[in-house]
Design a protein around this motif. Structure first.
Motif, PDB file in Angstrom:
ATOM      1  N   ALA A  58       0.835  -1.206   0.000  1.00 31.48           N
ATOM      2  CA  ALA A  58       0.000   0.000   0.000  1.00 31.48           C
ATOM      3  C   ALA A  58       0.866   1.249   0.000  1.00 31.48           C
ATOM      4  O   ALA A  58       1.857   1.343   0.735  1.00 31.48           O
ATOM      5  N   LEU A  59       0.518   2.209  -0.809  1.00 28.82           N
ATOM      6  CA  LEU A  59       1.221   3.486  -0.841  1.00 28.82           C
ATOM      7  C   LEU A  59       0.693   4.395   0.262  1.00 28.82           C
ATOM      8  O   LEU A  59      -0.481   4.327   0.630  1.00 28.82           O
ATOM      9  N   PRO A  60       1.533   5.268   0.795  1.00 28.13           N
ATOM     10  CA  PRO A  60       1.041   6.234   1.786  1.00 28.13           C
ATOM     11  C   PRO A  60       0.065   7.204   1.133  1.00 28.13           C
ATOM     12  O   PRO A  60       0.141   7.471  -0.075  1.00 28.13           O
ATOM     13  N   LEU A  61      -0.839   7.730   1.937  1.00 24.99           N
ATOM     14  CA  LEU A  61      -1.856   8.629   1.406  1.00 24.99           C
ATOM     15  C   LEU A  61      -1.226   9.851   0.738  1.00 24.99           C
ATOM     16  O   LEU A  61      -1.773  10.404  -0.220  1.00 24.99           O
ATOM     17  N   SER A  62      -0.057  10.242   1.213  1.00 28.17           N
ATOM     18  CA  SER A  62       0.616  11.417   0.665  1.00 28.17           C
ATOM     19  C   SER A  62       1.080  11.217  -0.775  1.00 28.17           C
ATOM     20  O   SER A  62       1.383  12.189  -1.473  1.00 28.17           O
ATOM     21  N   ASP A  63       1.143   9.966  -1.248  1.00 28.51           N
ATOM     22  CA  ASP A  63       1.521   9.701  -2.642  1.00 28.51           C
ATOM     23  C   ASP A  63       0.381  10.001  -3.611  1.00 28.51           C
ATOM     24  O   ASP A  63       0.593  10.031  -4.826  1.00 28.51           O
ATOM     25  N   PHE A  64      -0.804  10.180  -3.085  1.00 26.24           N
ATOM     26  CA  PHE A  64      -1.966  10.531  -3.900  1.00 26.24           C
ATOM     27  C   PHE A  64      -2.237  12.025  -3.748  1.00 26.24           C
ATOM     28  O   PHE A  64      -2.160  12.568  -2.641  1.00 26.24           O
ATOM     29  N   GLY A  65      -2.569  12.662  -4.849  1.00 32.64           N
ATOM     30  CA  GLY A  65      -2.917  14.078  -4.775  1.00 32.64           C
ATOM     31  C   GLY A  65      -4.361  14.260  -4.348  1.00 32.64           C
ATOM     32  O   GLY A  65      -5.274  13.794  -5.024  1.00 32.64           O
ATOM     33  N   CYS A  66      -4.597  14.928  -3.211  1.00 34.37           N
ATOM     34  CA  CYS A  66      -5.956  15.117  -2.708  1.00 34.37           C
ATOM     35  C   CYS A  66      -6.603  16.316  -3.400  1.00 34.37           C
ATOM     36  O   CYS A  66      -6.021  17.397  -3.486  1.00 34.37           O
ATOM     37  N   ARG A  67      -7.829  16.114  -3.864  1.00 36.50           N
ATOM     38  CA  ARG A  67      -8.565  17.148  -4.589  1.00 36.50           C
ATOM     39  C   ARG A  67      -9.984  17.211  -4.046  1.00 36.50           C
ATOM     40  O   ARG A  67     -10.668  16.189  -3.951  1.00 36.50           O
ATOM     41  N   LEU A  68     -10.422  18.401  -3.680  1.00 40.36           N
ATOM     42  CA  LEU A  68     -11.793  18.584  -3.225  1.00 40.36           C
ATOM     43  C   LEU A  68     -12.730  18.583  -4.425  1.00 40.36           C
ATOM     44  O   LEU A  68     -12.572  19.374  -5.353  1.00 40.36           O
ATOM     45  N   LEU A  69     -13.699  17.672  -4.416  1.00 41.20           N
ATOM     46  CA  LEU A  69     -14.693  17.606  -5.484  1.00 41.20           C
ATOM     47  C   LEU A  69     -15.904  18.462  -5.174  1.00 41.20           C
ATOM     48  O   LEU A  69     -16.407  19.187  -6.028  1.00 41.20           O
ATOM     49  N   SER A  70     -16.393  18.374  -3.935  1.00 44.72           N
ATOM     50  CA  SER A  70     -17.578  19.133  -3.546  1.00 44.72           C
ATOM     51  C   SER A  70     -17.635  19.212  -2.030  1.00 44.72           C
ATOM     52  O   SER A  70     -17.170  18.306  -1.329  1.00 44.72           O
ATOM     53  N   ASP A  71     -18.194  20.285  -1.528  1.00 46.54           N
ATOM     54  CA  ASP A  71     -18.499  20.389  -0.097  1.00 46.54           C
ATOM     55  C   ASP A  71     -19.992  20.622   0.114  1.00 46.54           C
ATOM     56  O   ASP A  71     -20.410  21.178   1.122  1.00 46.54           O
ATOM     57  N   ARG A  72     -20.805  20.147  -0.855  1.00 47.80           N
ATOM     58  CA  ARG A  72     -22.257  20.366  -0.822  1.00 47.80           C
ATOM     59  C   ARG A  72     -23.033  19.064  -1.032  1.00 47.80           C
ATOM     60  O   ARG A  72     -24.143  19.069  -1.544  1.00 47.80           O
ATOM     61  N   PHE A  73     -22.459  17.947  -0.617  1.00 47.30           N
ATOM     62  CA  PHE A  73     -23.048  16.639  -0.910  1.00 47.30           C
ATOM     63  C   PHE A  73     -24.138  16.286   0.090  1.00 47.30           C
ATOM     64  O   PHE A  73     -23.924  16.289   1.304  1.00 47.30           O
ATOM     65  N   LEU A  74     -25.326  15.960  -0.435  1.00 47.58           N
ATOM     66  CA  LEU A  74     -26.420  15.399   0.345  1.00 47.58           C
ATOM     67  C   LEU A  74     -26.867  14.124  -0.369  1.00 47.58           C
ATOM     68  O   LEU A  74     -27.366  14.185  -1.487  1.00 47.58           O
ATOM     69  N   GLY A  75     -26.686  12.978   0.273  1.00 48.83           N
ATOM     70  CA  GLY A  75     -26.863  11.705  -0.415  1.00 48.83           C
ATOM     71  C   GLY A  75     -28.114  10.948  -0.018  1.00 48.83           C
ATOM     72  O   GLY A  75     -29.178  11.519   0.249  1.00 48.83           O
ATOM     73  N   THR A  76     -27.984   9.630   0.048  1.00 45.47           N
ATOM     74  CA  THR A  76     -29.136   8.739   0.157  1.00 45.47           C
ATOM     75  C   THR A  76     -29.845   8.820   1.501  1.00 45.47           C
ATOM     76  O   THR A  76     -31.082   8.731   1.567  1.00 45.47           O
ATOM     77  N   THR A  77     -29.098   8.955   2.593  1.00 42.97           N
ATOM     78  CA  THR A  77     -29.768   9.012   3.899  1.00 42.97           C
ATOM     79  C   THR A  77     -30.466  10.353   4.084  1.00 42.97           C
ATOM     80  O   THR A  77     -31.508  10.433   4.746  1.00 42.97           O
ATOM     81  N   PHE A  78     -29.918  11.415   3.502  1.00 42.80           N
ATOM     82  CA  PHE A  78     -30.645  12.682   3.479  1.00 42.80           C
ATOM     83  C   PHE A  78     -31.960  12.525   2.727  1.00 42.80           C
ATOM     84  O   PHE A  78     -33.005  13.045   3.145  1.00 42.80           O
ATOM     85  N   SER A  79     -31.933  11.811   1.598  1.00 41.51           N
ATOM     86  CA  SER A  79     -33.144  11.635   0.799  1.00 41.51           C
ATOM     87  C   SER A  79     -34.222  10.899   1.579  1.00 41.51           C
ATOM     88  O   SER A  79     -35.415  11.170   1.416  1.00 41.51           O
ATOM     89  N   LYS A  80     -33.819   9.968   2.439  1.00 40.71           N
ATOM     90  CA  LYS A  80     -34.793   9.221   3.228  1.00 40.71           C
ATOM     91  C   LYS A  80     -35.374  10.053   4.365  1.00 40.71           C
ATOM     92  O   LYS A  80     -36.557   9.928   4.700  1.00 40.71           O
ATOM     93  N   ALA A  81     -34.535  10.897   4.968  1.00 44.30           N
ATOM     94  CA  ALA A  81     -34.977  11.668   6.132  1.00 44.30           C
ATOM     95  C   ALA A  81     -35.482  13.053   5.758  1.00 44.30           C
ATOM     96  O   ALA A  81     -36.328  13.618   6.453  1.00 44.30           O
ATOM     97  N   GLY A  82     -34.955  13.617   4.686  1.00 43.42           N
ATOM     98  CA  GLY A  82     -35.386  14.939   4.251  1.00 43.42           C
ATOM     99  C   GLY A  82     -34.810  16.084   5.061  1.00 43.42           C
ATOM    100  O   GLY A  82     -35.202  17.232   4.879  1.00 43.42           O
ATOM    101  N   ILE A  83     -33.894  15.783   5.962  1.00 47.66           N
ATOM    102  CA  ILE A  83     -33.265  16.807   6.788  1.00 47.66           C
ATOM    103  C   ILE A  83     -31.751  16.618   6.763  1.00 47.66           C
ATOM    104  O   ILE A  83     -31.264  15.539   6.439  1.00 47.66           O
TER     105      ILE A  83
END
Length: 361
Positions: free
Chosen positions: A207-232
């Motif tokens: 396994a490579l250390p996490l630092s060998d991968f370049g971290c990139r922010l895709l989104s900070d606005r994600f609301l997924g499946t459990t939000f869809s079930k609860a609505g909050i």
């Protein structure tokens, strides 16, 4: 007098809702719930007698309710105000996480699915390794958040039943980091960080250390499946990509080559999780540009986040979703020159999966 006023208000409300239901156009698809909504059932005498028409009409009315998403949210708020710790099939924790419930399991199906994998491991003619990962869900790893007095399935016991197959102890790997951001707050999937810790457990010293991968922010606005079930929701989720190299992907033998494994157009949609590997495609062939053999990855959607960490180790990764993959797996593996196989499912999804018989054929 008060009783008459209450009755009049109630009747007016019912008439308004009924009129709105009749007049307002019906949605065919709910983006929030990421599913097609029920249609008006066709009438038949046999369907009426066996209850299919009645059940279909109930589903049609429920799915077609005006302001459906707001009613779901209102119900959840009322459940919480009444002192419940769950609503809509999810636990609501004190820190505001929405965790999918896992309260029942079809033991027969679970054991059949394990046997299908055992048959595939025995019969699939490959020169390399055949490895299996079953990933516990948040309701197991984050159990302290939801309390011990809940009717949850013992996921550790299910993993014990599969111990002869498992190539990584994902429960231990994730439990050791339970105070970190390893599951989304508003979705049933693990995060990229959670996937990384199980990648470490699978690959060991390779396994490579996490630092060998370049971290990139895709989104900070994600609301997924459990939000869809609860609505909050209490806090939107962050989605990260751990980038390595310059891979290309071809989906479903279309001939169209995509640069990279992240399909960023999904970031403007509700279904943001499909940014990872274009969602659940029947077949995705990744050419990594790196040295190594060819891997066949048989999976559910948990693997869509995991595959980014496999890029350094293979020249090609062939990702198969058995729910829509129509070819013989053994025949495809032979034609593609597959050397290694990895089977990766989340434990709840695996216990419900109906397509795993295809892995043995």
């Amino acid at each position: 007098m008060k009783a008459k006023v209450n009755t009049a208000i109630f009747l007016a409300l019912m008439i308004t809702i009924t009129a709105a239901f009749i007049v307002m156009p019906k949605r065919a698809y709910s983006e929030n719930e990421n599913r097609f909504l029920a249609r008006l059932p066709e009438f038949s005498l046999s369907g009426l007698l066996n209850g299919e028409v009645t059940k279909g009409f109930e589903d049609y009315v429920t799915d077609g309710m005006p302001l459906r998403d707001r009613w779901i949210a209102l119900k959840s708020q009322l459940d919480l105000l009444a002192g419940r710790g769950d609503t809509g099939g999810v636990y609501v924790t004190k820190d505001g996480s929405l965790i999918e419930m896992f309260t029942s399991v079809d033991q027969e199906r679970f054991r059949k699915n394990l046997d299908y994998i055992r048959q595939a491991k025995k019969n699939l003619d490959i020169p390399g390794s055949f490895r299996v990962m079953l990933v516990p869900t948040a309701s197991c790893v984050l159990r302290d958040k939801i309390g011990v007095y809940t009717p949850e399935i013992d996921q550790a016991a299910l993993l014990d039943e599969a111990s002869d197959l498992l190539s990584a102890d994902c429960l231990t790997a994730l439990s050791g980091h339970s105070d970190e951001y390893i599951y989304y707050r508003n979705d049933h999937h693990w995060t990229s960080l959670g996937a990384y810790y199980c990648y470490q457990a699978l690959m060991g010293d390779e396994a490579l250390p996490l630092s060998d991968f370049g971290c990139r922010l895709l989104s900070d606005r994600f609301l997924g499946t459990t939000f869809s079930k609860a609505g909050i929701y209490y806090e939107k989720d962050r989605m990260d990509a751990y980038v390595y190299g310059s891979p290309t992907v071809e989906y479903n033998m279309s001939g169209e080559i995509h640069e990279g494994i992240y399909e960023t157009e999904y970031l403007d949609k509700k279904d943001k999780y499909s940014v990872y590997l274009n969602g659940n495609q029947a077949l995705s062939v990744i050419k990594t540009g790196n040295e190594g053999g060819k891997l066949l990855l048989v999976k559910d959607s948990y693997a869509n986040t995991f595959v980014q960490f496999l890029l350094p180790h293979y020249s090609e990764i062939h990702v198969v979703d058995l729910r829509s993959f129509g070819m013989s797996l053994s025949q495809y593996a032979g034609q593609a020159g597959i050397e290694d196989v990895l089977v990766l499912y989340n434990l709840k999804g695996f216990s419900q999966e109906t397509s795993l018989f295809r892995i043995a054929g």
